[in-house]
Design an enzyme around this catalytic site. Structure first.
Site, PDB file in Angstrom:
ATOM      1  N   GLU A 126       3.147  -0.555   4.007  1.00  0.00           N
ATOM      2  CA  GLU A 126       2.970   0.820   3.533  1.00  0.00           C
ATOM      3  C   GLU A 126       4.354   1.314   3.119  1.00  0.00           C
ATOM      4  O   GLU A 126       5.260   1.427   3.950  1.00  0.00           O
ATOM      5  CB  GLU A 126       2.393   1.689   4.647  1.00  0.00           C
ATOM      6  CG  GLU A 126       1.066   1.198   5.215  1.00  0.00           C
ATOM      7  CD  GLU A 126      -0.125   1.622   4.366  1.00  0.00           C
ATOM      8  OE1 GLU A 126       0.086   2.385   3.378  1.00  0.00           O
ATOM      9  OE2 GLU A 126      -1.261   1.204   4.670  1.00  0.00           O
TER      10      GLU A 126
ATOM     11  N   HIS B 190       0.838  -1.196   0.000  1.00  0.00           N
ATOM     12  CA  HIS B 190       0.000   0.000   0.000  1.00  0.00           C
ATOM     13  C   HIS B 190       0.879   1.255   0.000  1.00  0.00           C
ATOM     14  O   HIS B 190       2.105   1.159   0.006  1.00  0.00           O
ATOM     15  CB  HIS B 190      -0.909  -0.004   1.239  1.00  0.00           C
ATOM     16  CG  HIS B 190      -2.001  -1.030   1.198  1.00  0.00           C
ATOM     17  ND1 HIS B 190      -3.326  -0.720   1.069  1.00  0.00           N
ATOM     18  CD2 HIS B 190      -1.945  -2.388   1.265  1.00  0.00           C
ATOM     19  CE1 HIS B 190      -4.054  -1.826   1.052  1.00  0.00           C
ATOM     20  NE2 HIS B 190      -3.234  -2.855   1.181  1.00  0.00           N
TER      21      HIS B 190
END
Length: 452
Positions: free
Chosen positions: A284, A191
């Site tokens: 992330e 992500h």
């Protein structure tokens, strides 16, 4: 004009030599690239679609390994998923770069060669191609985040802690069906919008799993290790620096328990862990969700060692085959590690195989299977990733004089995609294991000799 044409041709030729260009490839270009790679490296790649997006785009998965078309005994299955949120695009770019890196270095780079010879790697560069095509090149805003139906795919999976019975989106159903076809051992989904490695649980019903503001899974020590492996292999993540949007949020060592960061219902990493026996992290990997293309080479260099180090962790712990008293591999034997009461018990797949990611140490493992005596053994688990192999430990069961049953799974484990509703047994649609009968008989004879 001729000189310009020749220069342009030379530039294109040099670019092809030096690998995949650092830019954002649209869905047509990505599909063409994956097909080209598959044609160029047919011995170590297999390309297939696991389904389609709402707008009909194929969800392409490239498999890499020494035997890409079929599962082999003792070879763990690993996967990376990118671009689940359509506007978080760095993961999509990095996974294409990873494919280029692995294929071009196989049989040249010892690390890459051992990686692909010892594991089978599945890469889904874009889970949400519709969202990507509609995205705006912006760091913060959510244009393109959702699929064509306006649904956040990372809130659409079944949840273990609360009911979310809304209709599953096509992309989510495709991944759920995909998880039926292979026994994935380790996974990560990529992500953007922060720089941190997040691990389960993402949700809680405020039961015993909730401890100190964190939702703790039975394999919390393993998840903690996996997250730190990625973070400390990354050039910056382990520093714990927050992005602008998360000022005041402290990510010690660049990792976080998902629930502690913020509760999330219907997430993919919890679904993988609870129902598919696959330990998954959410990575992330960039503060900016859609950064300028000039930043892509730097993001690749920052993440490349971490992507490789994390893949190698698929060799943590112990693996093996559970056999009945005749030496035949059995499906749905429950394999439980003392002190780790998983919401859904880990079971053997259709090939009789089990995989348990465990840190080095001594563990007591109990195996139960209908009509056989319960078998409990204590084993010492070494650190496997350095040797590219988890400890192999097979279990040979003995028939019971009395009929015995395996404890049924809790109600929330009997999901339609993993269960045969007529029998209540977990299904696995993998290609039949090769070799099978000969391997089982050999293991049976060897184990009998060792016991004599």
């Amino acid at each position: 004009m001729l000189v310009f044409t020749l220069c342009l041709y030379l530039w294109s030729w040099l670019s092809s030599i030096h690998g995949l260009e650092f830019r954002y490839h649209n869905s047509v270009e990505m599909e063409q690239y994956l097909k080209d790679i598959n044609r160029t490296y047919p011995e170590i790649t297999h390309l297939h679609s696991i389904g389609q997006s709402v707008e009909g785009r194929e969800l392409w998965v490239l498999i890499l390994g020494q035997h890409p078309r079929e599962h082999r005994t003792g070879i763990p299955e690993f996967k990376y998923v990118g671009n689940m949120h359509g506007n978080e695009v760095v993961g999509r770019v990095l996974l294409l770069q990873l494919i280029d890196y692995l294929t071009s270095r196989y049989l040249k780079d010892p690390l890459v060669t051992r990686m692909l010879n010892s594991s089978r790697v599945h890469i889904l560069p874009s889970m949400n191609p519709d969202g990507f095509e509609s995205s705006a090149r912006d760091c913060i805003y959510a244009v393109g985040r959702y699929n064509k139906n306006g649904v956040d795919l990372n809130r659409n999976f079944p949840d273990a802690f609360e009911s979310n019975e809304e209709e599953r989106e096509k992309e989510v159903r495709a991944v759920m069906d995909w998880l039926k076809t292979e026994t994935f051992v380790l996974s990560a989904n990529l992500h953007g919008g922060a720089v941190v490695a997040s691990y389960p649980y993402d949700n809680s019903n405020k039961g015993s799993e909730l401890q100190g503001g964190k939702s703790i899974s039975p394999d919390d020590d393993v998840f903690f290790h996996l997250a730190r492996t990625y973070s400390f292999s990354h050039t910056e993540m382990h520093n714990g620096d927050s992005c602008t949007d998360f000022v005041g949020t402290e990510f010690v060592d660049g990792i976080t328990n998902g629930y502690h960061w913020y509760p999330l219902s219907g997430g993919m990493q919890d679904y993988n862990y609870v129902w598919a026996q696959c330990l998954e992290l959410t990575l992330e990997i960039s503060c900016c969700k859609f950064p300028p293309e000039k930043q892509l080479p730097g993001l690749w260099e920052a993440n490349r060692p971490a992507l490789l180090a994390y893949m190698q962790q698929v060799h943590l712990g112990v693996k093996g085959v559970v056999m009945d008293s005749y030496g035949k591999p059995v499906q749905n034997a429950v394999v439980e590690v003392a002190g780790r009461k998983n919401l859904c018990p880990f079971r053997t797949d259709r090939n009789g195989e089990y995989y348990r990611l465990l840190l080095p140490g001594n563990y007591t493992i109990t195996v139960t299977y209908p009509g056989h005596k319960t078998l409990t053994q204590t084993i010492k688990v070494p650190y496997g990733p350095d040797s590219f192999s988890a400890l192999t430990h097979n279990f040979l069961l003995q028939q019971s004089d009395k009929s015995s049953t395996v404890s049924p799974s809790p109600q929330y484990c009997t999901t339609p995609h993993l269960e045969n509703t007529a029998t209540g047994l977990m299904m696995n649609n993998s290609t039949p294991l090769l070799p099978s009968v000969i391997t089982a008989l050999t293991l049976f004879i060897l184990q009998r000799l060792l016991q004599s």
